[in-house]
Structures are given as C-alpha cells and as structure tokens.
Scaffold this active site. Structure first.
Site, short mmCIF file in Angstrom:
data_model
loop_
_atom_site.label_atom_id
_atom_site.label_comp_id
_atom_site.label_asym_id
_atom_site.label_seq_id
_atom_site.Cartn_x
_atom_site.Cartn_y
_atom_site.Cartn_z
CG ASP A 113 -3.26 36.84 -20.13
OD1 ASP A 113 -4.11 36.30 -20.84
OD2 ASP A 113 -2.60 37.85 -20.48
CD GLU A 138 -4.30 32.88 -22.92
OE1 GLU A 138 -4.83 33.09 -24.01
OE2 GLU A 138 -3.35 33.57 -22.49
C1 GLC Z 1 -4.36 36.59 -23.53
C2 GLC Z 1 -5.78 37.10 -23.46
C3 GLC Z 1 -6.01 38.07 -24.57
C4 GLC Z 1 -5.05 39.22 -24.41
C5 GLC Z 1 -3.61 38.72 -24.31
C6 GLC Z 1 -2.70 39.79 -23.82
O1 GLC Z 1 -4.11 35.88 -24.68
O2 GLC Z 1 -6.67 36.01 -23.54
O3 GLC Z 1 -7.33 38.54 -24.58
O4 GLC Z 1 -5.16 40.10 -25.50
O5 GLC Z 1 -3.47 37.66 -23.40
O6 GLC Z 1 -2.87 39.98 -22.44
#
Ligand code: GLC
Length: 649
Positions: free
Chosen positions: A283, A325
């Site tokens: 993430d 991500e």
């Molecule tokens: C990523 C997740 C999102 C979250 C962010 C902070 O982008 O997909 O939902 O708010 O990280 O953890």
C-alpha cells in the site's frame, strides 16, 4: 564485508539455525546464500552510515531464517510449483475481485461460505481489503493498522483467516492481502510507546520538536486529503512533538531511514507470506521515503527499499508476487517495475491506473484520443511484469495522466479535466453520471472522483428517472468498461458489487467514522437477497452478472489474453473507437470498443495493417461472423458496443 567473508558469515548463521537441515531448508539456504550479497549491497546503499547498521542487518538475516522456519509445508510446496511455472500471474486464467469482508459477507467465516459465488462468476483470486486490527472510527477502511498480526474482532480470528485460506487453496484460488507499508494507526503499540516518550519508538516515526522541519517539508509536499486533513504533520500534545501524517491525522508515517523499522516491517511482510498470500499489495509505496525539499513521493530510495524487500521476499517466499499500489503519474508508475538493470527486481505488478482513468476519460468525451496518447507510456511495461487492470476499486478515480497527453489529443488540459469532473459529479446538464468530487484542493483546483461503476455510468440516475433508454445505455457502458479492462492485459480486478450493478450507497453519511470520506459511497453493503436476482436474466442484476460472467469465461478460454506484452494498438482511424490486437504466434484477436453514443464505423482497411490479413472474423461476444470487406467498406459497432474478433476461415 567482502564477498567471501559475507558468504562465510551467512553460512555460519544458517548452521546455528539448522542443525539437521531438511530438503526445504537446503533449498532455502541456497537461495539465502545466493541473494546475500545483493541484499547486503541494497541494505548498505541505504543504511551503511546508520549507527544501528550492524544490529539491524543481523536482525534482517535472522528474520529471513526464522520466517522460513515457520513456513508451512503446504506453502513450501506451492513455492516450488510456482517457481517452476515462472511468472504465474501473467495467466489469462486469473480473474480477481476486491472486497470488504464485512460488507460483502459479514465476517471471514461468512466469506468462506461464499466461495461458490466466486466460482459461479469465474473469479478465482480475492483481494481482501485490510482485515487486521484497526480502530473502528479511525480506520481508513482498515488502512490504519493497529496490529499487523491480529485479525480485527469484527472479522473473526486469525484461525478463521487461516481456515479461509486453506479452503481457497483447496479450491485453487489465489489470495491478495495488503501490507500497509507507509504508516500505522496512532493506536499501534509502536505509536503508543512513542507517544509515551520512548525514543526508540519515536524513531520509528518522523517526530519533530518544533515546526522548522515540518514547515520545510510542507513547502514541497503535496497534500493527499487537502479538504479534511490539510498539511502533512499533526501535533501530539502528550509528548509535545509534531509527527508526520501524510494521510489522515491518525495515520503516522513510518520512518524507513531507520533500519530497525525496516526489519520490523519485513517481519510483518513475511508473516503475511507465511499466511499463504499469493500477491502482497504494497500500500502506498510511493510515499515510503521522505526528504525535505522534495515531494517525498517516488524518491530513488523508495525504489531501493522496494528492491530490498523484493529480494528478501524471494528468499523466503519465492512464489509471492508484489503489487506496488503506486497511483502516480504514468511514467512514475512504470518505475515500480524497476528501471534499466533493475527491471524485474522490484514490483511484479502495478495498477494500470493510467488506463483506468483514460477509459473514464473516453466514456465521458466519446473520444479515445487521450487514451491513445497515453499508450506510448503504458506500452513500455516490461515483459514478465503485469498490470492489475480495473475500472473501479475502493478508492477514488484520479485523473492522474499527464497534461501533455491531453494536449497531444488537441484539448486544453485545464478545461478538459474540469469537464470530466463536472461530468462525473453529475453537474453537467447532459450528464447521467452520479458521482462526487473527492479531496478537492482549492489551492490547485485538483479533485478526484468518487462513485460506483454503475452510478458513474448513469444507472442510478436513469433508474430514478425511470428512463428505459438511459437504463439500456448505462448497462452498455458498464459492460463496455469491464470488457475493455478484461481484455487489455494484466490481471482483471473487479470491485465487489459491480458485477451486480450496485449503485452508490449513501448510508456512510450517517456513520461518523465514514461520513467525512465520500469514497464510502462506492463501497456497498451486499444484500444477498438482492444478489439472488443474478439468477434471473430478466433483471438488471441478472443481465450485468450474466455479461460479466460471460466475459470472464471468454477470457479464461483464450490463452492469447495472457500478458506477454502482446498488445498492438490499431491505427486510430476513428476517434470514437479504441482498438487493439492481442497476438499469439500467428493468431490475432481484434478488440474494439466504441465509446460514442452513436454507431461508429471503421474501414476494413484498419484490419489489414498488421501481419496476416483476415478474410473472415468471428465476434466471440455476439457469435456473429463477418466477411472482411473491401478496404473502403465499413465494420460498424453500435453505440457503446464492443467486439472481440477472432480470425476465422
Ligand atoms: C491506499 C489505499 C487507500 C488509503 C491509502 C492510505 O491508497 O488504497 O484506501 O486511504 O492508501 O493508506
């Protein structure tokens, strides 16, 4: 250390842990020794000057050994099978779905009882949104983790997760979980200890006594949630210090310039690997290295850290793929696959956020020119890596592609983006979309878009207006968007509820832990009574489910759709149509998508530009056969229609 003394050191360390090594221990040891110098070199690039360097490096190596020792025989076996297969995640046979366990099925036990639903749809890969402990009202949908190793009570217990994974394995399903790499909840024990004044744990975060460094950072760091969490720091009165909080105030950024923190997080990563995760979703990896005077996003050291993590993972859990991500600018996304000599040694997968947003662009404008301009970058994805291909997910839609792509297509970037935002927020008088702007930044005029696939495609408004024609159009748009994602390349990741046409859910407004964040409008609560309608093809739900199911089945049958960078974009003869050819040896599959509200025409010449010329084509979607006509005659696609044309005799 020089190479031979490092190998000797590694060998000795292994001997202290393996008195009587098993076959699996020997295989592990070989990998360990093989990767040792690369691991040390990456580690030292980042930490050679750090006072805890030696201690942390030893800690890192022992973490690898200990986590290997607790890897179950089932997953050791699976490692061997996956290693033999190579890049298993390139396969056309995998289709995923991302879901909230509680909103989809109540809890983990409930989810285990729903596996049949996925088989029915054709989904064999699940991304479970975070299930580890997180404070109920300050949770960010689970992305504020207070205990990385304990399943939150509302989902069940760790044993329920193990039981679910076991069943998924028996049924040949793949699993993706998140490691929330960039931050923890302010309720995590590290944060609590830091708050109580413990300097060792304060060093796990970015703590400052006054505003001088925070002010310096703030000058160049963008804001992620400018409306409800402006700035990047939060004052902590308990210890009279400022802590970095790039996301929400309750999410404290982890300090990876401290190698002890890296080792602690590596332990969590490998804990997930040992649970049996097939793809680990990293993430927000773009944020893991901070430096004053920069945006503190996508920095070279962040990439180096990811490469170090990748090496460590491939020693303990060689079959576990890493998904970065990184929802950032198109060129920056590509860097998460590695660059030049490091290609293939960073993330295996990345979200194709550029293509996702470009599809929404084309759907609103009826014009594919910006999408075509974007392919110059998207198509640079290295062979052996792949995309997560999606139309919607739990997050907002960011129009993050570059201005030059919009300009190249002949539009003014500012006006173009304003149009898209107005369109999807439903403010434009001709728009049937019903979404909302997310994280509006009044300083920069930036905003992202929230809303479910169905609502953004116009279904919600069309139902409200009882407008049958618009309902039909919305259904066509939904399937067009899904088909494009499923056939473009990479693992398709559906978002739960979209297979049934769930529209926005506004109940989040009554929940104080959610009402400040309109992303909850597109995170539906599944009503299983309603989901029974999927069995009735006369219902909207039945039609959307049936079409989605048919697309997935088709994808599984066509090895040409495996991702071997086998996509050739057709010359854009008609701006309304996006067309590409998937290839495999001498086989071709023409995939065409009409983003216009009227029928679009393409000359047959367009089909004759690359390689062998087809005489007949069979549309795998409609079953219709076409005789390829003269160059100047036309192939016609109805409004928001698509075709999957296989060469036929
Ligand atoms: C990523 C997740 C999102 C979250 C962010 C902070 O982008 O997909 O939902 O708010 O990280 O953890």
């Amino acid at each position: 250390m020089n190479t031979s003394s490092l190998a000797e050191f590694g060998q000795k360390l292994l001997e202290t842990y393996f008195k009587k090594p098993s076959m699996a221990d020997k295989v592990f040891s070989n990998r360990f020794l093989d990767k040792l110098s690369q691991i040390e070199s990456l580690f030292d690039h980042i930490y050679s000057q750090h006072p805890s360097r030696n201690n942390a490096f030893d800690g890192l190596l022992t973490t690898l050994i200990k986590q290997h020792k607790s890897r179950s025989s089932l997953f050791l076996k699976k490692d061997a099978t996956k290693t033999k297969k190579g890049n298993w995640f390139l396969s056309n046979e995998i289709t995923g779905m991302s879901l909230y366990v509680d909103r989809f099925a109540g809890d983990l036990k409930g989810l285990a009882d729903k596996l049949g639903y996925f088989h029915e749809l054709g989904v064999n890969f699940l991304h479970l949104m975070p299930v580890f402990e997180s404070p109920i009202n300050e949770s960010d949908g689970g992305y504020a983790v207070s205990n990385f190793k304990k399943v939150a009570a509302q989902f069940g217990e760790n044993s329920d997760l193990h039981a679910l994974i076991k069943r998924m394995n028996e049924q040949r399903m793949y699993l993706m979980l998140d490691i929330v790499l960039n931050h923890t909840s302010n309720q995590h024990e590290w944060a609590l200890k830091a708050k109580a004044g413990n300097p060792y744990y304060q060093d796990f975060f970015y703590f400052y006594d006054d505003r001088s460094l925070p002010d310096q950072f703030d000058q160049t760091m963008p804001e992620v949630f400018p409306d409800h969490t402006p700035g990047n720091f939060t004052f902590i009165p308990e210890c009279n210090k400022w802590v970095m909080t790039v996301f929400h105030r309750y999410q404290w950024d982890l300090n990876y310039s401290n190698p002890e923190l890296l080792v602690a997080m590596l332990d969590n990563i490998l804990f997930y690997a040992n649970m049996g995760v097939d793809v680990l979703r990293l993430d927000a990896p773009a944020f893991i290295w901070k430096q004053p005077g920069t945006t503190s996003q996508n920095l070279p050291k962040a990439h180096m850290l990811l490469r170090l993590i990748k090496q460590c993972v491939s020693v303990v859990s060689p079959g576990m793929a890493l998904l970065g991500e990184a929802i950032v600018a198109p060129e920056e996304i590509l860097k998460y696959f590695g660059t030049q000599q490091t290609i293939g040694s960073e993330c295996d997968l990345a979200y194709n956020a550029t293509q996702m947003a470009l599809q929404w662009d084309a759907l609103a404008t009826g014009d594919t020119s910006v999408m075509i301009a974007g392919q110059q970058v998207i198509s640079q994805k290295p062979i052996g890596c792949s995309w997560i291909s999606y139309t919607r997910c739990h997050d907002d839609i960011g129009l993050g592609y570059d201005d030059y792509m919009i300009a190249q297509a002949g539009f003014n970037p500012f006006h173009h983006r304003s149009f898209l935002k107005n369109h999807y927020a439903g403010w434009h008088e001709n728009s049937m979309a019903k979404g909302a702007l997310f994280s509006v930044n009044h300083k920069t005029n930036d905003a992202r878009i929230s809303g479910s696939l169905a609502s953004l495609c116009g279904l919600e408004k069309a139902i409200e207006l009882s407008n049958q024609d618009e309902i039909e159009l919305a259904l066509k748009k939904i399937i067009l968007m899904q088909a494009h994602g499923l056939f473009m390349g990479g693992i398709p990741m559906l978002f739960y509820g979209d297979e049934m046409g769930y529209t926005n859910d506004y109940s989040y407004l009554k929940d104080e832990g959610k009402s400040y964040d309109n992303r909850w409008m597109h995170r539906p609560l599944i009503d299983w009574k309603r989901n029974e309608k999927r069995l009735d093809p006369a219902t909207l739900e039945g039609r959307i489910f049936g079409d989605t199911q048919k697309l997935i089945t088709l994808r599984k049958e066509l090895s040409i759709l495996s991702d071997h960078n086998n996509v050739i974009w057709m010359t854009p003869h008609n701006v309304h149509m996006a067309g590409f050819i998937r290839t495999e040896e001498d086989k071709k599959l023409y995939c065409l998508f009409n983003y216009a509200a009227s029928a679009s025409y393409l000359t047959w010449y367009a089909f004759k530009e690359f390689g062998a010329q087809p005489t007949h084509l069979k549309d795998l979607w409609t079953g219709q056969k076409h005789k390829v006509g003269k160059d100047q005659e036309h192939f016609i696609l109805p409004s928001f229609g698509f075709a999957l044309l296989e060469m036929a005799d």
